[in-house]
Enzyme design. Structure first.
Site, mmCIF file in Angstrom:
data_model
loop_
_atom_site.group_PDB
_atom_site.id
_atom_site.type_symbol
_atom_site.label_atom_id
_atom_site.label_comp_id
_atom_site.label_asym_id
_atom_site.label_seq_id
_atom_site.Cartn_x
_atom_site.Cartn_y
_atom_site.Cartn_z
ATOM 1 N N ARG A 212 -100.950 -21.932 107.203
ATOM 2 C CA ARG A 212 -101.360 -21.548 108.732
ATOM 3 C C ARG A 212 -100.130 -21.701 109.497
ATOM 4 O O ARG A 212 -98.905 -22.220 109.637
ATOM 5 C CB ARG A 212 -102.703 -22.460 109.406
ATOM 6 C CG ARG A 212 -102.356 -24.020 109.194
ATOM 7 C CD ARG A 212 -103.754 -24.735 109.956
ATOM 8 N NE ARG A 212 -102.860 -25.810 110.264
ATOM 9 C CZ ARG A 212 -104.145 -26.836 110.976
ATOM 10 N NH1 ARG A 212 -105.410 -26.721 109.795
ATOM 11 N NH2 ARG A 212 -103.933 -27.735 111.504
ATOM 12 N N GLY A 213 -100.881 -21.567 110.988
ATOM 13 C CA GLY A 213 -100.311 -21.240 112.502
ATOM 14 C C GLY A 213 -98.728 -21.032 111.809
ATOM 15 O O GLY A 213 -98.582 -19.680 111.533
ATOM 16 N N ILE A 214 -97.636 -21.726 112.336
ATOM 17 C CA ILE A 214 -96.261 -20.997 112.501
ATOM 18 C C ILE A 214 -95.874 -20.781 111.203
ATOM 19 O O ILE A 214 -94.936 -19.824 111.301
ATOM 20 C CB ILE A 214 -95.681 -22.336 113.589
ATOM 21 C CG1 ILE A 214 -96.108 -22.274 114.985
ATOM 22 C CG2 ILE A 214 -94.516 -21.802 113.728
ATOM 23 C CD1 ILE A 214 -95.739 -23.338 115.791
ATOM 24 N N ASP A 233 -97.142 -26.370 101.075
ATOM 25 C CA ASP A 233 -98.057 -26.671 101.969
ATOM 26 C C ASP A 233 -98.456 -28.044 101.641
ATOM 27 O O ASP A 233 -98.509 -27.967 99.914
ATOM 28 C CB ASP A 233 -99.058 -26.305 102.784
ATOM 29 C CG ASP A 233 -99.542 -26.161 104.034
ATOM 30 O OD1 ASP A 233 -100.042 -27.232 104.255
ATOM 31 O OD2 ASP A 233 -99.196 -25.815 104.636
ATOM 32 N N ASN A 281 -90.886 -26.463 108.571
ATOM 33 C CA ASN A 281 -91.676 -26.497 109.541
ATOM 34 C C ASN A 281 -92.500 -27.224 109.767
ATOM 35 O O ASN A 281 -94.060 -27.270 110.853
ATOM 36 C CB ASN A 281 -92.150 -24.999 109.389
ATOM 37 C CG ASN A 281 -93.782 -24.355 110.107
ATOM 38 O OD1 ASN A 281 -93.786 -24.429 111.560
ATOM 39 N ND2 ASN A 281 -94.681 -25.423 109.620
ATOM 40 N N ASN A 340 -93.518 -36.579 126.525
ATOM 41 C CA ASN A 340 -94.689 -36.225 126.746
ATOM 42 C C ASN A 340 -96.046 -37.643 126.822
ATOM 43 O O ASN A 340 -96.297 -37.938 125.844
ATOM 44 C CB ASN A 340 -95.707 -35.385 125.665
ATOM 45 C CG ASN A 340 -96.898 -34.443 126.532
ATOM 46 O OD1 ASN A 340 -97.418 -34.384 127.613
ATOM 47 N ND2 ASN A 340 -97.338 -33.633 124.932
ATOM 48 N N TYR A 346 -94.980 -38.724 118.609
ATOM 49 C CA TYR A 346 -94.339 -36.760 118.297
ATOM 50 C C TYR A 346 -92.879 -36.647 118.496
ATOM 51 O O TYR A 346 -91.985 -36.330 118.389
ATOM 52 C CB TYR A 346 -95.444 -36.750 118.578
ATOM 53 C CG TYR A 346 -95.110 -34.413 118.813
ATOM 54 C CD1 TYR A 346 -95.569 -34.578 117.382
ATOM 55 C CD2 TYR A 346 -94.764 -34.119 119.142
ATOM 56 C CE1 TYR A 346 -95.152 -33.181 117.076
ATOM 57 C CE2 TYR A 346 -95.089 -32.995 118.958
ATOM 58 C CZ TYR A 346 -95.250 -31.912 117.992
ATOM 59 O OH TYR A 346 -95.040 -31.074 117.822
ATOM 60 N N LYS A 350 -89.609 -35.274 117.359
ATOM 61 C CA LYS A 350 -89.031 -34.312 116.762
ATOM 62 C C LYS A 350 -88.029 -34.104 118.039
ATOM 63 O O LYS A 350 -86.502 -32.887 117.465
ATOM 64 C CB LYS A 350 -89.911 -32.895 118.020
ATOM 65 C CG LYS A 350 -91.137 -33.180 117.352
ATOM 66 C CD LYS A 350 -90.462 -32.057 116.499
ATOM 67 C CE LYS A 350 -91.853 -31.589 115.864
ATOM 68 N NZ LYS A 350 -91.628 -30.888 114.741
ATOM 69 N N THR A 382 -102.494 -21.713 118.595
ATOM 70 C CA THR A 382 -102.489 -22.030 117.548
ATOM 71 C C THR A 382 -103.199 -23.116 117.707
ATOM 72 O O THR A 382 -104.073 -23.275 117.988
ATOM 73 C CB THR A 382 -100.972 -22.977 116.692
ATOM 74 O OG1 THR A 382 -101.085 -23.791 117.203
ATOM 75 C CG2 THR A 382 -99.502 -22.172 116.547
#
Ligand code: NAI
Length: 441
Positions: A212-214, A233, A281, A340, A346, A350, A382
């Protein structure tokens, strides 16, 4: 969830009201479609200083192959390419102002301004100063130009090695890439495809998190470009994964990427020639402020987003699972660049992806002929971002130069450009797909 504000500002009353209230007026972007695969119109080719890219087989020839009508003068260009590789001092830098000052207003909506610069590795501190000055110039112009126009700085010494990049930037595929500085050179071999419309024909690509998504959009875009896609996945998403792989004529590989033997199982599922494109991804978030973050939230995010990327990359490279000319594209995030609140886990994962890419790129190119790059998405529409609370979601959408969120396809097109056989000169780059987000700018 659809961006209703963007649709509203596209109507006559919407335009009137938002102008009166001084609200953002995002422009609906021109993206790639089978009916409108490229821009049509004029490309204004300008220069500042004496360009080293001139010559019969130089920049002009490459620009001529983009399909746009290259002109030295244009009333309404869809794109402007300003060659500033010859800018060496304050006087030639002034030619950048003179050239663009006169034309920025005339660039078509959703058009492009591309400034070409020289690499910064010069001992001449005057040249280094004015070449670095181009970055501040480009980033500022990106923030003020409006009308859905993107502005990018490309550093290069050889226009032919930059052809796939110029074609990408001068096409609707790069609609959400703005305010970026991209360097070309020092990578692997550049191979022009037999057919620029099917650059990945005969190549195999594996995309993690493809249900799904990106990831789904990346698999679909690589398949559009001719690749055989292996869609990976978690086993829990097997139904969606089968449907994506079936639709794309690819194969499904249900596998938790954090499994200790994931690398070996991927290798076992590949054709004997190995893989040409590996897209890391798959990613998860488990947000909490550090003070409330249990160790499991930390380790699960680090395991999916970074440790498994390191493990599978090592397993595939050491076993020769990536063919010469291969491409690795990892998914970072602007949260990893800017930080963030609530995302120490996260953002660490990244930022780690960006570190991996920068360190591995030269070695992978030298030892395996493989490039390693990252895409760093900003706010992308998304399921991940639908879950974000309304006001934070609206802020994420508007706080960028294009005044809107990106679509999964924007990240996918950027990935496809990095995966391109002619993108061998692009290596160790972290390219933001964020509409020039104010975060981490
Ligand atoms: P998503 O949550 O819609 O899709 C992620 C996919 O990865 C899912 O299908 C999921 O099942 C799969 N996945 C998760 N853990 C896995 C594992 N252990 N093994 C195999 N597959 C696994 O997320 P989205 O939005 O499509 O994001 C894709 C990537 O882009 C992620 O790395 C994310 O961190 C990154 N990203 C997304 C942004 C956004 O705005 N949506 C912004 C910046 C980065």
């Amino acid at each position: 969830m659809a961006d209703r504000y963007l649709s509203f500002t596209g109507t006559t009353p919407g335009r009137f009201l938002t102008r009166r209230l001084g609200l953002p007026q995002p422009t609906a972007l021109h993206r790639w479609s089978a009916e409108h695969p490229s821009f049509t119109g004029e490309l204004l080719h300008l220069s500042a200083g004496k360009s080293p890219l001139d010559g019969p087989d130089g920049l002009a020839a490459v620009l001529g192959r983009t399909g746009l009508a290259v002109r030295a003068r244009s009333e309404r260009p869809v794109a402007v390419v300003l060659d500033a590789t010859g800018v060496t001092d304050i006087d030639t830098l002034a030619e950048v102002h003179a050239a663009l000052h006169a034309v920025v207003r005339s660039v078509a909506r959703s058009g492009r301004v591309i400034v070409l610069g020289a690499p910064l590795d010069t001992a001449d501190h005057h040249q280094a100063a004015v070449q670095q000055a181009l970055e501040g110039f480009v980033r500022s112009l990106g923030k003020e130009i409006g009308r859905g126009i993107t502005v990018t700085l490309l550093r290069l010494t050889d226009a032919n090695a930059a052809e796939s990049t110029l074609r990408f930037l001068l096409s609707p595929k790069s609609a959400y890439v703005s305010g970026q500085v991209i360097g070309i050179g020092g990578g692997a071999e550049v191979t022009a495809p037999a057919d620029w419309a099917l650059p990945l024909a005969g190549r195999t690509a594996l995309v993690t998190g493809a249900a799904r998504g990106i990831g789904e959009a990346v698999a679909a875009t690589l398949a559009r470009d001719g690749a055989r896609v292996v869609c990976l996945d978690v086993p829990g998403a097997a139904v969606e994964l089968d449907s994506v792989a079936g639709r794309l004529g690819g194969t499904a590989l249900p596998l938790d990427i954090t499994a200790p033997d994931a690398g070996a199982r991927i290798l076992a599922a590949l054709p004997s020639e190995g893989l040409d494109v590996l897209v890391h991804n798959a990613g998860i978030t488990r947000d909490r402020r550090l003070v409330n973050m249990a160790a499991e939230r930390w380790s699960s995010v680090l395991d999916v987003n970074l440790a498994s990327v390191l493990r599978t990359t090592d397993a595939l490279l050491s076993a020769g699972g990536l063919a010469t000319g291969g491409r690795i594209v990892a998914t970072a995030s602007i949260a990893g660049l800017a930080g963030n609140a609530g995302q120490t886990n996260y953002a660490a994962s990244k930022a780690g992806v960006a570190g991996l890419v920068r360190a591995l790129a030269p070695n992978a190119a030298a030892e395996h002929g493989v490039t390693v790059n990252a895409v760093a998405p900003g706010f992308i529409e998304t399921k991940m971002t639908t879950a974000v609370p309304l006001f934070i979601r609206e802020a994420g959408r508007r706080m960028n130069s294009l005044g809107q969120g990106g679509l999964p396809v924007d990240v996918a097109e950027t990935t496809a450009w990095l995966a391109h056989p002619a993108s061998g000169g692009v290596n160790g780059q972290v390219v933001r797909v964020c509409g020039q987000s104010l975060l981490g700018a």
